[in-house]
Design a protein around this motif. Sequence first.
Motif, PDB file in Angstrom:
ATOM      1  N   UNK A 145      15.928  58.680 101.178  1.00 42.96           N
ATOM      2  CA  UNK A 145      16.605  57.574 101.827  1.00 42.96           C
ATOM      3  C   UNK A 145      15.807  57.081 103.026  1.00 42.96           C
ATOM      4  N   UNK A 146      15.995  55.844 103.367  1.00 40.48           N
ATOM      5  CA  UNK A 146      15.341  55.262 104.531  1.00 40.48           C
ATOM      6  C   UNK A 146      16.403  54.610 105.400  1.00 40.48           C
ATOM      7  N   UNK A 147      16.537  55.080 106.619  1.00 44.54           N
ATOM      8  CA  UNK A 147      17.478  54.470 107.554  1.00 44.54           C
ATOM      9  C   UNK A 147      16.818  53.260 108.200  1.00 44.54           C
ATOM     10  N   UNK A 148      17.619  52.260 108.491  1.00 46.14           N
ATOM     11  CA  UNK A 148      17.058  51.068 109.105  1.00 46.14           C
ATOM     12  C   UNK A 148      17.966  50.549 110.219  1.00 46.14           C
ATOM     13  N   UNK A 149      17.384  49.760 111.082  1.00 45.21           N
ATOM     14  CA  UNK A 149      18.123  49.067 112.133  1.00 45.21           C
ATOM     15  C   UNK A 149      17.572  47.645 112.212  1.00 45.21           C
ATOM     16  N   UNK A 150      18.460  46.656 112.223  1.00 46.97           N
ATOM     17  CA  UNK A 150      18.053  45.261 112.303  1.00 46.97           C
ATOM     18  C   UNK A 150      18.840  44.586 113.423  1.00 46.97           C
ATOM     19  N   UNK A 197      21.636  23.176 110.822  1.00 50.41           N
ATOM     20  CA  UNK A 197      23.009  23.536 111.199  1.00 50.41           C
ATOM     21  C   UNK A 197      23.939  23.674 110.005  1.00 50.41           C
ATOM     22  N   UNK A 198      24.795  24.681 110.075  1.00 55.56           N
ATOM     23  CA  UNK A 198      25.842  24.971 109.077  1.00 55.56           C
ATOM     24  C   UNK A 198      25.327  25.563 107.771  1.00 55.56           C
ATOM     25  N   UNK A 199      24.033  25.786 107.639  1.00 53.89           N
ATOM     26  CA  UNK A 199      23.532  26.389 106.408  1.00 53.89           C
ATOM     27  C   UNK A 199      23.534  27.911 106.506  1.00 53.89           C
ATOM     28  N   UNK A 200      23.487  28.553 105.349  1.00 55.91           N
ATOM     29  CA  UNK A 200      23.545  30.012 105.296  1.00 55.91           C
ATOM     30  C   UNK A 200      22.163  30.611 105.109  1.00 55.91           C
ATOM     31  N   UNK A 201      22.008  31.831 105.566  1.00 55.38           N
ATOM     32  CA  UNK A 201      20.784  32.596 105.370  1.00 55.38           C
ATOM     33  C   UNK A 201      21.175  33.967 104.834  1.00 55.38           C
ATOM     34  N   UNK A 202      20.375  34.472 103.901  1.00 52.68           N
ATOM     35  CA  UNK A 202      20.617  35.791 103.332  1.00 52.68           C
ATOM     36  C   UNK A 202      19.543  36.766 103.779  1.00 52.68           C
ATOM     37  N   UNK A 203      19.963  37.972 104.080  1.00 52.01           N
ATOM     38  CA  UNK A 203      19.063  39.027 104.540  1.00 52.01           C
ATOM     39  C   UNK A 203      19.107  40.162 103.531  1.00 52.01           C
ATOM     40  N   UNK A 204      17.953  40.552 103.042  1.00 50.68           N
ATOM     41  CA  UNK A 204      17.892  41.665 102.092  1.00 50.68           C
ATOM     42  C   UNK A 204      16.984  42.761 102.640  1.00 50.68           C
ATOM     43  N   UNK A 205      17.541  43.969 102.783  1.00 51.05           N
ATOM     44  CA  UNK A 205      16.763  45.136 103.184  1.00 51.05           C
ATOM     45  C   UNK A 205      16.438  45.926 101.921  1.00 51.05           C
ATOM     46  N   UNK A 206      15.137  46.136 101.660  1.00 48.69           N
ATOM     47  CA  UNK A 206      14.717  46.811 100.428  1.00 48.69           C
ATOM     48  C   UNK A 206      14.014  48.120 100.741  1.00 48.69           C
ATOM     49  N   UNK A 207      14.283  49.105  99.905  1.00 49.19           N
ATOM     50  CA  UNK A 207      13.643  50.411 100.020  1.00 49.19           C
ATOM     51  C   UNK A 207      12.219  50.353  99.478  1.00 49.19           C
ATOM     52  N   UNK A 240      22.938  48.551 111.060  1.00 50.56           N
ATOM     53  CA  UNK A 240      22.397  49.899 110.875  1.00 50.56           C
ATOM     54  C   UNK A 240      22.864  50.402 109.518  1.00 50.56           C
ATOM     55  N   UNK A 241      21.993  51.067 108.794  1.00 51.37           N
ATOM     56  CA  UNK A 241      22.356  51.557 107.479  1.00 51.37           C
ATOM     57  C   UNK A 241      21.206  52.285 106.825  1.00 51.37           C
ATOM     58  N   UNK A 242      21.253  52.392 105.518  1.00 49.11           N
ATOM     59  CA  UNK A 242      20.191  53.077 104.797  1.00 49.11           C
ATOM     60  C   UNK A 242      20.092  52.534 103.384  1.00 49.11           C
ATOM     61  N   UNK A 243      18.899  52.653 102.822  1.00 47.39           N
ATOM     62  CA  UNK A 243      18.668  52.322 101.424  1.00 47.39           C
ATOM     63  C   UNK A 243      18.194  53.595 100.730  1.00 47.39           C
ATOM     64  N   UNK A 244      18.627  53.763  99.486  1.00 46.28           N
ATOM     65  CA  UNK A 244      18.314  54.976  98.727  1.00 46.28           C
ATOM     66  C   UNK A 244      17.856  54.593  97.333  1.00 46.28           C
ATOM     67  N   UNK A 245      17.518  55.604  96.559  1.00 45.11           N
ATOM     68  CA  UNK A 245      17.098  55.356  95.184  1.00 45.11           C
ATOM     69  C   UNK A 245      18.222  54.717  94.373  1.00 45.11           C
ATOM     70  N   UNK A 246      19.468  55.081  94.662  1.00 38.42           N
ATOM     71  CA  UNK A 246      20.612  54.534  93.934  1.00 38.42           C
ATOM     72  C   UNK A 246      21.081  53.193  94.503  1.00 38.42           C
ATOM     73  N   UNK A 247      20.806  52.958  95.747  1.00 33.85           N
ATOM     74  CA  UNK A 247      21.180  51.697  96.403  1.00 33.85           C
ATOM     75  C   UNK A 247      19.944  51.165  97.114  1.00 33.85           C
ATOM     76  N   UNK A 248      19.035  50.610  96.309  1.00 32.78           N
ATOM     77  CA  UNK A 248      17.714  50.237  96.820  1.00 32.78           C
ATOM     78  C   UNK A 248      17.720  48.961  97.653  1.00 32.78           C
ATOM     79  N   UNK A 249      18.819  48.186  97.596  1.00 29.59           N
ATOM     80  CA  UNK A 249      18.905  46.943  98.356  1.00 29.59           C
ATOM     81  C   UNK A 249      20.228  46.857  99.102  1.00 29.59           C
ATOM     82  N   UNK A 250      20.177  46.279 100.290  1.00 32.34           N
ATOM     83  CA  UNK A 250      21.373  45.981 101.059  1.00 32.34           C
ATOM     84  C   UNK A 250      21.303  44.511 101.476  1.00 32.34           C
TER      85      UNK A 250
END
Length: 343
Positions: free
Chosen positions: A135-140, A116-126, A49-59
């Motif tokens: 701001x946009x709140x999100x839940x994943x 197996x054992x590999x990594x995955x990256x998740x990017x939440x974008x505004x 749970x979090x949010x993306x904003x104009x100053x923090x457009x990616x999480x």
Amino acid sequence: MKKRLFVGLLFVLMVVGGVLSGKNFSAVAAAGGATKEKAANVEMGDTLTGKVTADAAEQWYKFTAEKDKEYWYHFEYLTTDGTSAKVTMYDEDFQELGTISSDLGVKSEISFKLTPSTACYICVRRSNSYIATAETKFKLKTSKALDDGADTMGKANVELTSGKKYDFKLENMEDDDYFYFIAGAETSKVTVGNNIPQGIVWYVYDENKTQLAYGITSRDETKFTEVKTEKGKKYYVFVTVSFRNLFGTKELAGDYTVQVDSGTKPDSEIMFTVTLKKGSTLQLGATLQPSGKSASKATWKSSKKTVAKVDSKGKVTAVKKGTAIISVTVGDLTEKIKVTVTE
């Protein structure tokens, strides 16, 4: 309900139902990382749970796949406030695995598998729309589930014994299951039932991958198909959802049953049959029903250790060509698995 003991294949598949794995949904830190290199670690089963904003457009977030098990990794994304945003998944080489987006609170989902054992990256974008809110709140929500059927015909190693009913599960709309049976009659009957909202479709193929028959069921419906077969030959059953849509995946998940009747009667003491190549291994696990709890004090034995041996934790090793019976006992309950080893 009578207490029973179920045995699951935990390495590649779970034969008696696909069981959700991992901990219950729990919140993790709202803030991810500003870049892929600064991604915050997350475990499957967490809810972001979090949010993306104009100053923090990616999480950014990161998780690592299990070492030895093959899972469906499932992501359910929902914006709860503000304008639309999107979630993109990447592998370790930064190749895009898929993107899900949501607008006006509409939920969307995605599922896929990882090595197996590999990594995955998740990017939440505004959203970069000119009407985007501050701001946009999100839940994943994240979860994982063991697969209970092979992904391809060539990997199908669960044999459907004639006359015996089997329980399986489709985890999402990408989940396809392959099984096989050895014909014991000139005509074989394949019966399938399900409780999946949109129903399912199944196909029967011969060893040359030629489609011989197919059937379609609606929810809470059981149907069968009959196909001409040759005694002693191997045939495949392929099960998938009946159609795919744009409104998420949950409504396409659920339990189904398969039964093949092909001239021979099942050994009532054999729970299921597995075929392994010489030198390969398979991890078994015992589950008590209806509690669904893993049986920690299980005793494992092999009828022919020279063909297939099993250790105290249920790990089976295929030694040489032949057939062995693996038995597991928990208290006064015992189940048996037939293991056929090929060269």
